[in-house]
Design an enzyme around this catalytic site. Sequence first.
Site, PDB file in Angstrom:
ATOM      1  N   ARG A  50       0.842  -1.204   0.000  1.00 18.45           N
ATOM      2  CA  ARG A  50       0.000   0.000   0.000  1.00 18.45           C
ATOM      3  C   ARG A  50       0.871   1.244   0.000  1.00 18.45           C
ATOM      4  NH1 ARG A  50      -3.678  -2.052   4.863  1.00 18.45           N
ATOM      5  NH2 ARG A  50      -1.601  -2.815   5.374  1.00 18.45           N
ATOM      6  N   ASP A  52       2.155   5.105  -0.257  1.00 13.32           N
ATOM      7  CA  ASP A  52       1.668   6.370   0.299  1.00 13.32           C
ATOM      8  C   ASP A  52       1.352   7.382  -0.800  1.00 13.32           C
ATOM      9  OD1 ASP A  52       1.781   5.836   3.070  1.00 13.32           O
ATOM     10  OD2 ASP A  52       3.968   6.067   3.052  1.00 13.32           O
ATOM     11  N   TYR A 112      12.024  -1.767  -4.541  1.00 13.88           N
ATOM     12  CA  TYR A 112      11.743  -0.340  -4.712  1.00 13.88           C
ATOM     13  C   TYR A 112      12.930   0.354  -5.364  1.00 13.88           C
ATOM     14  CZ  TYR A 112       7.601  -0.531  -1.680  1.00 13.88           C
ATOM     15  OH  TYR A 112       6.360  -0.798  -1.154  1.00 13.88           O
ATOM     16  N   ARG A 203      12.056   5.349   2.568  1.00 15.58           N
ATOM     17  CA  ARG A 203      12.248   6.805   2.577  1.00 15.58           C
ATOM     18  C   ARG A 203      13.100   7.259   3.770  1.00 15.58           C
ATOM     19  NH1 ARG A 203       6.217   8.864   1.885  1.00 15.58           N
ATOM     20  NH2 ARG A 203       7.175  10.858   2.446  1.00 15.58           N
TER      21      ARG A 203
END
Lengths: 256, 256
Positions: A50, A52, A112, A203
């Site tokens: 999920r 952001d 990612y 992040r």
Amino acid sequence: MTRYRITVEYDGTPFVGWQRQDTGLGVQEVVETAIRAFSGEDARVHCAGRTDAGVHAFGQVAHFDLIRNDVTTKTVQGALNHHMRPHPVAIRDAAVVDGDFHARFSATEREYLYRILNRSARPALERGHVWWVPTPLDGAAMHDAARVLVGRHDFTSFRATQCQADSPIKTLDELTVTPVATPWGDELHVKARARSFLHHQVRNMVGTLKLVGEGKWSADDVRRALDARDRAAAGPTCPPDGLYLVRVGYAIADFA
Amino acid sequence: MTRYRITVEYDGTPFVGWQRQDTGLGVQEVVETAIRAFSGEDARVHCAGRTDAGVHAFGQVAHFDLIRNDVTTKTVQGALNHHMRPHPVAIRDAAVVDGDFHARFSATEREYLYRILNRSARPALERGHVWWVPTPLDGAAMHDAARVLVGRHDFTSFRATQCQADSPIKTLDELTVTPVATPWGDELHVKARARSFLHHQVRNMVGTLKLVGEGKWSADDVRRALDARDRAAAGPTCPPDGLYLVRVGYAIADFA
């Protein structure tokens, strides 16, 4: 009933994230609305990760069930791509999977990419798709420091305070920083690969590695931040703009 | 009076093209408005290649004069980047040049990139930045056929009917088609390099090479289209979305 697995690409810029929310449009709602438009069914779509608000995906994976059994995968892909217009969401692939396949719980690997645009001028063409860092970064130092984080660790220092995972212990399989020359200037690409990640983990790791790139932190500082098991000990969360869910991996048996 | 050379990046999507026009906003107007905002002067900005609506640039070059002599190149770059917000236009470089430098007339070379996204699903992340061709293209055949067009030729067949150039004879120094694997699928990158191009020449050449990629045309068909010296003999004009002005070259003496 038939279960479909879809591979989804989206530009996260206009969305509140993957998940349906009252505060704005989520990618999930775009896909579910399109499913209803072509099938008349109220399917619930479950995704692997999920993302952001503002986070992008080349290869998000999701699944949903249709009661009717006469819909080909070609129709699923074509009809969804048609009905999701003009939203920047596209179905890159559709497949029929076993009823026990679950996009989130069957996933064995997530990859990612984080793109940093490292040049003096703000981005025009890649605006919203990169993190713009105007001060020169030492990519080699960032790459070396990234190795500190690879392996099985308690990642509490890199975990959002609102993270809902049961345990802060994760195994990070890969974390690399690679310089990429583009026609629009120098980029640094951070690749992160693991079975799963904590909320904001990528992040927060990139925000910390940026301190190393600026020469403010050493690899030892990163190790101390990791060992502290305290979110306040690591660097800031970097913006969502540069983050892409590239790929979700599954055991081969799931596609048998 | 001081003459400045600027290197400009822009996303062409929201603009009517480089040039000021009554029908909408041009990149030229964005730059000129920003010059007036920081300097108070009504400078006219001259560019190397007047790109059409929807065409992008990594490295457009332009020049303008300021009457006051106290403005550093750092101030020019910073002030323009500040005042051009929120438009997707950025100054990548600024320099002081001789008074006889002219962005358009001093240019000795122009390089364009044309990006084709060759996959079944429409683009989500790269929408507006690529030409989406869902049918598989034979990039190697396109590359071979492109060689027919390299060299000094009468390019009437690849020239827009409204083209204002004095002569249709141009020397094309390079035209290559290269496959590029990206996280979002296969792209074909067409690189075109020449001292100068006719109006729509790159887009008409790419539209013709696409016929070769689809197997509808051979390299001999491209040669026949060139020899016909008739716009109707070549392929259609492809959309502006995939076109980028990458670089403009000048004789080294211009920067002395």
